[in-house]
Design a protein around this motif. Sequence first.
Motif, PDB file in Angstrom:
ATOM      1  N   ASN A 203       0.710  -1.189   0.172  1.00  0.00           N
ATOM      2  CA  ASN A 203      -0.104   0.034   0.025  1.00  0.00           C
ATOM      3  C   ASN A 203       0.921   1.315   0.080  1.00  0.00           C
ATOM      4  N   GLU A 204       1.579   1.356  -1.076  1.00  0.00           N
ATOM      5  CA  GLU A 204       2.476   2.421  -1.201  1.00  0.00           C
ATOM      6  C   GLU A 204       1.813   4.018  -0.992  1.00  0.00           C
ATOM      7  N   ILE A 205       2.645   4.823  -0.254  1.00  0.00           N
ATOM      8  CA  ILE A 205       1.715   5.914   0.039  1.00  0.00           C
ATOM      9  C   ILE A 205       1.792   6.928  -1.166  1.00  0.00           C
ATOM     10  N   PHE A 210       4.386   5.707 -13.492  1.00  0.00           N
ATOM     11  CA  PHE A 210       3.850   4.829 -14.525  1.00  0.00           C
ATOM     12  C   PHE A 210       3.781   3.365 -13.876  1.00  0.00           C
ATOM     13  N   ILE A 211       4.246   2.305 -14.493  1.00  0.00           N
ATOM     14  CA  ILE A 211       4.340   0.972 -13.851  1.00  0.00           C
ATOM     15  C   ILE A 211       5.582   0.940 -12.944  1.00  0.00           C
ATOM     16  N   PHE A 212       6.558   2.032 -12.905  1.00  0.00           N
ATOM     17  CA  PHE A 212       7.750   1.940 -11.838  1.00  0.00           C
ATOM     18  C   PHE A 212       7.055   1.443 -10.501  1.00  0.00           C
ATOM     19  N   ARG A 213       6.251   2.231  -9.965  1.00  0.00           N
ATOM     20  CA  ARG A 213       5.779   2.045  -8.493  1.00  0.00           C
ATOM     21  C   ARG A 213       4.266   1.617  -8.298  1.00  0.00           C
ATOM     22  N   THR A 214       4.004   0.761  -8.352  1.00  0.00           N
ATOM     23  CA  THR A 214       2.352   0.670  -8.000  1.00  0.00           C
ATOM     24  C   THR A 214       1.997  -0.215  -6.934  1.00  0.00           C
ATOM     25  N   ARG A 215       0.857  -0.422  -6.242  1.00  0.00           N
ATOM     26  CA  ARG A 215       0.575  -0.783  -5.127  1.00  0.00           C
ATOM     27  C   ARG A 215       0.179  -2.593  -5.390  1.00  0.00           C
ATOM     28  N   GLU A 216       0.020  -2.870  -6.669  1.00  0.00           N
ATOM     29  CA  GLU A 216      -0.002  -4.285  -6.987  1.00  0.00           C
ATOM     30  C   GLU A 216       1.120  -4.413  -8.084  1.00  0.00           C
ATOM     31  N   PHE A 217       1.892  -5.285  -7.849  1.00  0.00           N
ATOM     32  CA  PHE A 217       2.914  -5.610  -9.018  1.00  0.00           C
ATOM     33  C   PHE A 217       3.416  -7.003  -8.748  1.00  0.00           C
ATOM     34  N   GLU A 218       4.384  -7.275  -9.620  1.00  0.00           N
ATOM     35  CA  GLU A 218       4.844  -8.763  -9.694  1.00  0.00           C
ATOM     36  C   GLU A 218       6.228  -8.770  -9.236  1.00  0.00           C
ATOM     37  N   GLN A 219       6.745  -9.662  -8.789  1.00  0.00           N
ATOM     38  CA  GLN A 219       8.113  -9.986  -8.302  1.00  0.00           C
ATOM     39  C   GLN A 219       8.684 -11.210  -8.963  1.00  0.00           C
ATOM     40  N   MET A 220      10.078 -11.256  -9.066  1.00  0.00           N
ATOM     41  CA  MET A 220      10.722 -12.444  -9.368  1.00  0.00           C
ATOM     42  C   MET A 220      11.839 -12.587  -8.204  1.00  0.00           C
ATOM     43  N   SER A 286      17.703   4.201 -10.549  1.00  0.00           N
ATOM     44  CA  SER A 286      16.520   3.933  -9.741  1.00  0.00           C
ATOM     45  C   SER A 286      16.747   2.273  -9.756  1.00  0.00           C
ATOM     46  N   GLU A 287      16.348   1.771  -8.813  1.00  0.00           N
ATOM     47  CA  GLU A 287      16.630   0.445  -8.370  1.00  0.00           C
ATOM     48  C   GLU A 287      15.476  -0.625  -9.416  1.00  0.00           C
ATOM     49  N   LEU A 288      16.012  -1.488  -9.882  1.00  0.00           N
ATOM     50  CA  LEU A 288      15.630  -2.506 -10.971  1.00  0.00           C
ATOM     51  C   LEU A 288      15.466  -3.714  -9.978  1.00  0.00           C
ATOM     52  N   GLU A 289      16.540  -4.137  -9.265  1.00  0.00           N
ATOM     53  CA  GLU A 289      16.594  -5.136  -8.256  1.00  0.00           C
ATOM     54  C   GLU A 289      17.645  -5.077  -7.071  1.00  0.00           C
ATOM     55  N   GLY A 290      17.091  -5.738  -6.251  1.00  0.00           N
ATOM     56  CA  GLY A 290      18.051  -5.657  -5.086  1.00  0.00           C
ATOM     57  C   GLY A 290      18.734  -7.010  -4.769  1.00  0.00           C
ATOM     58  N   ILE A 291      19.982  -7.261  -4.564  1.00  0.00           N
ATOM     59  CA  ILE A 291      20.679  -8.528  -4.090  1.00  0.00           C
ATOM     60  C   ILE A 291      21.150  -8.518  -2.957  1.00  0.00           C
ATOM     61  N   PRO A 328      18.435 -12.475  -4.840  1.00  0.00           N
ATOM     62  CA  PRO A 328      18.176 -11.516  -5.941  1.00  0.00           C
ATOM     63  C   PRO A 328      16.827 -11.198  -5.986  1.00  0.00           C
ATOM     64  N   ALA A 329      16.176 -10.131  -5.827  1.00  0.00           N
ATOM     65  CA  ALA A 329      14.822  -9.621  -5.726  1.00  0.00           C
ATOM     66  C   ALA A 329      14.547  -8.724  -6.824  1.00  0.00           C
ATOM     67  N   ALA A 330      13.676  -9.142  -7.796  1.00  0.00           N
ATOM     68  CA  ALA A 330      13.397  -7.967  -8.941  1.00  0.00           C
ATOM     69  C   ALA A 330      11.943  -7.985  -9.161  1.00  0.00           C
ATOM     70  N   GLY A 331      11.908  -6.955  -9.849  1.00  0.00           N
ATOM     71  CA  GLY A 331      10.230  -6.788 -10.453  1.00  0.00           C
ATOM     72  C   GLY A 331      10.017  -6.615 -11.863  1.00  0.00           C
ATOM     73  N   PRO A 332       9.231  -7.488 -12.400  1.00  0.00           N
ATOM     74  CA  PRO A 332       9.259  -7.544 -13.987  1.00  0.00           C
ATOM     75  C   PRO A 332       8.440  -6.298 -14.478  1.00  0.00           C
TER      76      PRO A 332
HETATM   77  P1  ATP Z   1      11.638   0.645  -3.542  1.00  0.00           P
HETATM   78  O1  ATP Z   1      13.030   1.074  -2.619  1.00  0.00           O
HETATM   79  O2  ATP Z   1      11.793   1.410  -4.954  1.00  0.00           O
HETATM   80  O3  ATP Z   1      10.438   0.803  -3.074  1.00  0.00           O
HETATM   81  P2  ATP Z   1      12.319  -1.819  -2.577  1.00  0.00           P
HETATM   82  O4  ATP Z   1      13.759  -1.838  -2.078  1.00  0.00           O
HETATM   83  O5  ATP Z   1      11.224  -1.925  -1.385  1.00  0.00           O
HETATM   84  O6  ATP Z   1      12.010  -1.047  -3.652  1.00  0.00           O
HETATM   85  P3  ATP Z   1      12.345  -4.633  -2.612  1.00  0.00           P
HETATM   86  O7  ATP Z   1      11.682  -4.778  -1.420  1.00  0.00           O
HETATM   87  O8  ATP Z   1      13.983  -5.192  -2.524  1.00  0.00           O
HETATM   88  O9  ATP Z   1      12.240  -3.245  -3.296  1.00  0.00           O
HETATM   89  O10 ATP Z   1      11.917  -5.417  -3.802  1.00  0.00           O
HETATM   90  C1  ATP Z   1      12.448  -6.167  -4.848  1.00  0.00           C
HETATM   91  C2  ATP Z   1      11.814  -5.660  -6.187  1.00  0.00           C
HETATM   92  O11 ATP Z   1      10.536  -5.707  -6.376  1.00  0.00           O
HETATM   93  C3  ATP Z   1      12.326  -4.133  -6.661  1.00  0.00           C
HETATM   94  O12 ATP Z   1      13.692  -3.941  -6.829  1.00  0.00           O
HETATM   95  C4  ATP Z   1      11.317  -3.786  -7.588  1.00  0.00           C
HETATM   96  O13 ATP Z   1      11.771  -4.291  -8.948  1.00  0.00           O
HETATM   97  C5  ATP Z   1       9.848  -4.526  -7.027  1.00  0.00           C
HETATM   98  N1  ATP Z   1       9.249  -3.807  -6.543  1.00  0.00           N
HETATM   99  C6  ATP Z   1       9.041  -3.419  -5.359  1.00  0.00           C
HETATM  100  N2  ATP Z   1       8.142  -2.663  -4.832  1.00  0.00           N
HETATM  101  C7  ATP Z   1       7.522  -2.391  -6.196  1.00  0.00           C
HETATM  102  C8  ATP Z   1       6.341  -1.599  -6.472  1.00  0.00           C
HETATM  103  N3  ATP Z   1       5.663  -0.778  -5.538  1.00  0.00           N
HETATM  104  N4  ATP Z   1       5.877  -1.380  -7.853  1.00  0.00           N
HETATM  105  C9  ATP Z   1       6.598  -2.038  -8.789  1.00  0.00           C
HETATM  106  N5  ATP Z   1       7.783  -3.055  -8.587  1.00  0.00           N
HETATM  107  C10 ATP Z   1       8.118  -3.044  -7.169  1.00  0.00           C
END
Ligand code: ATP
Length: 460
Positions: A203-205, A210-220, A286-291, A328-332
């Motif tokens: 529930n992002e404040i 666009f699709i960079f930060r949404t409240r419903e998203f996918e993770q890999m 901006s972060e694409l993924e965190g390892i 490795p945590a990424a978001g498609p």
């Molecule tokens: P941010 O700092 O951008 O909120 P985060 O460090 O909280 O991201 P993680 O918890 O490490 O993100 O999640 C792993 C990945 O999931 C992120 O690198 C991103 O690709 C994706 N992700 C996280 N939150 C979102 C979101 N609200 N919308 C789209 N993708 C997301």
Amino acid sequence: MSQAVTMDKIVAFCKRRGFVYQSSEIYGGIRSSYDYGPLGIELKRNIKEEWWRRTVHMRDDVVGLDSAIIMHPKVWEASGHTATFNDMLVESRTSKRRYRADHLIEAATGMDVEGLSPEELTRIVREDERVKDPVDGGRDFSEVRPFNLMFETYMGPVKGPENLAYLRPETAQGIFVNFKNVMQTSRVKVPFGIAQQGKSFRNEITPGNFIFRTREFEQMEMEFFVEPGTDEEWHEFWIEERWNWYTSLGLDPENLRRFEHPKEKLSHYSKRTVDIEYNFPFRGWSELEGIANRTDYDLKQHAEHSGENLEYFDQASNQRYYPYVIEPAAGPDRIMLAFLVDAYTEEEVGGEQRTVLKLHPRLAPTKAAVFPLSKKEPVSTIARGLYDELKGDYRLFYDDSGSIGRRYRRQDEAGTPFCVTVDFDTVDDNQVTIRDRDTLEQERVPIQSVRERLQKLISV
Ligand code: ATP
């Protein structure tokens, strides 16, 4: 990437070509929700598929999992999400808008306030005159308070606290709670990984971009379990591996960098975290993924809260231990935006302007298009026959309307790497033309070798 690419351009392009639509658009749309159209879903599936292929199928030490979105609420107590998965929220009393306090302060002052307490943030918001409501310039702020990002819901017909449940904010915990199951049922041995893709909810404040930060998203996400002491080496390995995944799929390394999280700002579970960042033209790095090196934190927490022994027994050394975890945590969705921006090109070819998506063939939504030069027999029958023969291999497109030039332009915009044209000569020589989206070169190949040739061109 073309210099001129802006967020507005990408959003309009995505809508016009059927990549991404605003959700519920006919009702005025709903903020931060998006739907993937016919081309968008193909691109996103290809991104997920390439991740799965490389992370799971091409390795003999990683297996897959698909766990439920709604889990036992105790999972989130053990993981720390109930207590600490918070962002700092502040309300402007003049505009009634809510903001992330850290973002507001950082944007106004350049100060890095990550990790500060709500009290410290309240003091800054109230005392530093540079901090203003971006909407109306007001300086009347509420106290800063932590806001938990987990979506709440109720299981079953009774909406009481005993039925409170959460939509998962990350896929990782589904992996940790299945660690024992997978270990007992799939003959894996440390070091090994468990991978998962799926929806997460936060529930992002301030969702946005666009699709960079949404409240419903996918993770890999993939949790890679290793023997303590070997974790630092494995961490390096996965940082390298994930970097190479992006570049092997054509993302410009100039637009990629690693970001090392400062020690004092690491999450509570992390020993070291390195992000892979992309330089988006409209928001910078901006972060694409965190390892992350998550240590043995999660397994130990779940062992303690569940009462289950989640240690690993190493038969070779006859020892029991809690493995360390590299994640490795990424978001498609975010990755798709990066690939789109990177591939979007406007260029002049032979005095004509064209828009082309220079996506890697493996990612391209449509791999090839088949064009009959004429709608008449026998050219059209030959083309249709070729299309029918190839269509089960991958996404193919058949187009017999408009001039050949217009058909090429449409496919360039869609990112289709190859166009196969059946012309009048084909009737006599049984050859067709394959045109390359990027070089515009055309090669003539026998019709019976098109499948093999395309297969080779696509699987580079
Ligand atoms: P941010 O700092 O951008 O909120 P985060 O460090 O909280 O991201 P993680 O918890 O490490 O993100 O999640 C792993 C990945 O999931 C992120 O690198 C991103 O690709 C994706 N992700 C996280 N939150 C979102 C979101 N609200 N919308 C789209 N993708 C997301």
